[in-house]
Design a protein around this motif. Structure first.
Motif, short mmCIF file in Angstrom:
data_model
loop_
_atom_site.label_atom_id
_atom_site.label_comp_id
_atom_site.label_asym_id
_atom_site.label_seq_id
_atom_site.Cartn_x
_atom_site.Cartn_y
_atom_site.Cartn_z
N LEU B 5 0.99 -1.30 -0.03
CA LEU B 5 0.04 -0.08 0.17
C LEU B 5 0.83 1.24 -0.10
O LEU B 5 2.08 1.21 0.57
N ALA B 6 0.36 2.21 -0.57
CA ALA B 6 1.17 3.50 -0.50
C ALA B 6 1.55 3.82 0.85
O ALA B 6 0.77 3.66 1.64
N ASP B 7 2.81 4.50 0.87
CA ASP B 7 3.27 5.23 2.17
C ASP B 7 3.33 4.22 3.62
O ASP B 7 2.90 4.64 4.49
N THR B 8 3.66 2.98 3.18
CA THR B 8 3.63 2.12 4.56
C THR B 8 5.12 1.62 4.98
O THR B 8 5.14 0.98 5.73
N THR B 9 6.09 2.36 3.96
CA THR B 9 7.46 1.84 4.27
C THR B 9 7.90 2.60 5.61
O THR B 9 7.40 3.59 5.88
N VAL B 10 8.59 1.97 6.35
CA VAL B 10 8.70 2.12 7.77
C VAL B 10 9.57 3.37 8.04
O VAL B 10 9.62 3.99 9.03
N ALA B 11 10.60 3.57 7.19
CA ALA B 11 11.69 4.52 7.14
C ALA B 11 13.03 3.81 6.79
O ALA B 11 13.26 3.17 7.50
N SER B 12 13.65 4.68 6.06
CA SER B 12 15.10 4.06 5.74
C SER B 12 15.90 5.07 5.06
O SER B 12 16.28 4.72 3.88
N GLY B 13 16.00 6.10 5.49
CA GLY B 13 16.87 7.09 4.84
C GLY B 13 16.33 7.78 3.37
O GLY B 13 15.18 8.00 3.41
N ALA B 14 17.02 7.56 2.34
CA ALA B 14 16.26 7.99 1.09
C ALA B 14 15.16 7.04 0.35
O ALA B 14 14.71 7.27 -0.44
N ASP B 15 14.73 6.15 1.38
CA ASP B 15 13.70 5.38 0.99
C ASP B 15 13.94 4.42 -0.31
O ASP B 15 14.99 4.45 -0.73
N ALA B 16 13.12 3.51 -0.33
CA ALA B 16 12.97 2.63 -1.71
C ALA B 16 12.53 3.56 -2.59
O ALA B 16 11.42 3.12 -3.49
N SER B 17 13.07 4.69 -2.88
CA SER B 17 12.35 5.56 -3.91
C SER B 17 12.58 5.16 -5.35
O SER B 17 11.84 5.53 -6.26
N LYS B 18 13.56 4.32 -5.84
CA LYS B 18 13.70 3.69 -7.12
C LYS B 18 12.59 2.92 -7.41
O LYS B 18 11.99 2.95 -8.53
N SER B 19 12.43 2.07 -6.40
CA SER B 19 11.09 1.22 -6.67
C SER B 19 9.89 2.10 -6.73
O SER B 19 9.03 1.76 -7.67
N ARG B 20 9.77 3.05 -5.74
CA ARG B 20 8.26 3.73 -5.74
C ARG B 20 8.27 4.34 -7.40
O ARG B 20 7.19 4.51 -8.00
N ILE B 21 9.29 4.99 -7.75
CA ILE B 21 9.28 5.80 -9.27
C ILE B 21 8.75 4.70 -10.26
O ILE B 21 8.27 4.77 -10.99
N SER B 22 9.66 3.32 -10.19
CA SER B 22 9.30 2.74 -11.22
C SER B 22 7.63 2.10 -11.08
O SER B 22 7.19 1.81 -12.40
N ARG B 23 7.59 1.78 -10.02
CA ARG B 23 6.12 1.47 -9.74
C ARG B 23 5.12 2.25 -10.25
O ARG B 23 4.16 2.07 -11.08
N ARG B 24 5.50 3.55 -10.22
CA ARG B 24 4.42 4.45 -10.73
C ARG B 24 4.40 4.77 -12.26
O ARG B 24 3.54 4.91 -12.76
N ARG B 25 5.47 4.44 -12.66
CA ARG B 25 5.91 4.45 -13.99
C ARG B 25 5.22 3.33 -14.79
O ARG B 25 4.56 3.66 -15.87
N VAL B 26 5.05 2.24 -14.12
CA VAL B 26 4.22 0.97 -14.78
C VAL B 26 2.77 1.37 -14.63
O VAL B 26 1.93 1.09 -15.60
#
Lengths: 209, 209
Positions: B5-26
DNA sequence: AAATCTACCTAATGTTAGTTAGAAAATGGT
DNA sequence: ACCATTTTCTAACTAACATTAGGTAGATTT
């Protein structure tokens, strides 16, 4: 070999009527399925089930799934166009523009909601049909639009519609109001006529006070 | 493992943002494909192509094609609803009913035609989506309809709309006029605002003389 | 009543496309 | 530079489904 086009059998007494009837039954089933599930999501076995036949047997009557879609579109468009023309012409040459447009709206909606799954399928799934089939049916649709264009333009010329209205825009909004009914109308609930009257009133009078 | 689900990552610095971006692109690609070709006719490889990815890789981000459709519907509905609410509320509490409804129409159309392929996809292909997905999104749509119902009912209560109008019928006709634009509007041609103004004028004033 | 035709059926065939498993890159922190 | 993790790819696997091939029962013709 079954007939390819309607009514081209040469004559032979009781005719190839068994085939003709089955063919129509399959096409009826196809129109219903396409209307309810969309083209791609409709399996030949769905159509066959609803027609009381096996999937393979459909090929005795049709060359392909696409051909069925194409025929459904043809019949559906012919049906509305005829209904609308008849509805308008039945009024006679002295009817008011409002009545003429009202009759067209009523005929279009009746066809869409009560008379023809072919028309409803045409309108509902045309946009998702294979590109080549869309292209093949563009002229039909264009002719129908042109009929409405004249209907509205004549009304404006004679002062029954505002001179400053963008008619092609209005026409598309009107089509939208009418065609979208296929997405929500419950055929049991209200009669098409009631919707038609509301649409005509909205088009001419608006709802403001 | 990507987030469910969106925004449920717990926190880890710069985040899993690569994944987030790709996911959105798809998902963007999926919305476009669903919108243009319909759900059943869209292949995962179509989506993958448009997202610059291979079909199998999609499964790193999504569990199934249906899940993608479901998320597209969600995002699309949230987008219009937010846009419309914002558009109306921005007017402040003293705006006329006509302005409020006009703002709602404008926001709805802008979202549909210019802002969101998600909204357009939602509106265009909802009717052909698998039954279970439709059912799952009924509450969303119902809430949106309810918002509009109140908008129109308030207007009528205060005398801005005719007392004798069948509002639920009018609302569906209006939705039709607006939603059908997705079938014919060329985004390049006219701006959504022009259509919105025409629709508002038709709704309130009509075109008769 | 033999031969042919009609309208359908059953059972492949071949392709398409959703899904999965495991191997390769890419990424980023140490 | 090295390692762990994340992300993507390749290559099957599978099921679904449009389409085809050949068969058959009953009607029609000769």
């Amino acid at each position: 070999m079954p007939v390819e086009l309607a009514d081209t059998t040469v004559a032979s007494g009781a005719d190839a009527s068994k085939s003709r009837i089955s063919r129509r039954r399959v096409l009826d089933a196809a129109a219903r399925c396409f209307l309810n599930k969309g083209y791609a999501a409709t399996r030949l076995s769905d159509i066959a089930d609803e027609a009381g036949m096996k999937a393979g047997s459909i090929y005795y009557h049709f060359d392909s799934k696409e051909q069925m879609l194409s025929e459904v579109f043809d019949i559906g468009m012919t049906a509305v166009f005829d209904a609308v023309r008849t509805g308008v012409e039945t009024l006679g040459p002295n009817a008011s523009h409002r009545d003429r447009i009202g009759a067209a709206i009523k005929a279009h909606l009746q066809q869409l909601l009560e008379q023809s799954d072919y028309t409803a399928a045409n309108i509902r799934i045309f946009g998702q049909a294979p590109a080549e089939i869309q292209r093949r049916h563009m002229p039909d649709r264009e002719a129908y639009r042109e009929y409405w264009r004249l209907l509205l333009e004549d009304a404006r010329r004679d002062g029954a519609l505002r001179a400053d209205a963008d008619l092609s825009l209005i026409r598309m909004l009107l089509f939208g109001a009418l065609n979208w009914t296929v997405e929500w109308n419950d055929p049991e609930k209200g009669p098409a006529d009631k919707i038609a009257d509301a649409a005509t009133a909205m088009l001419f009078d608006g709802l403001g006070t």
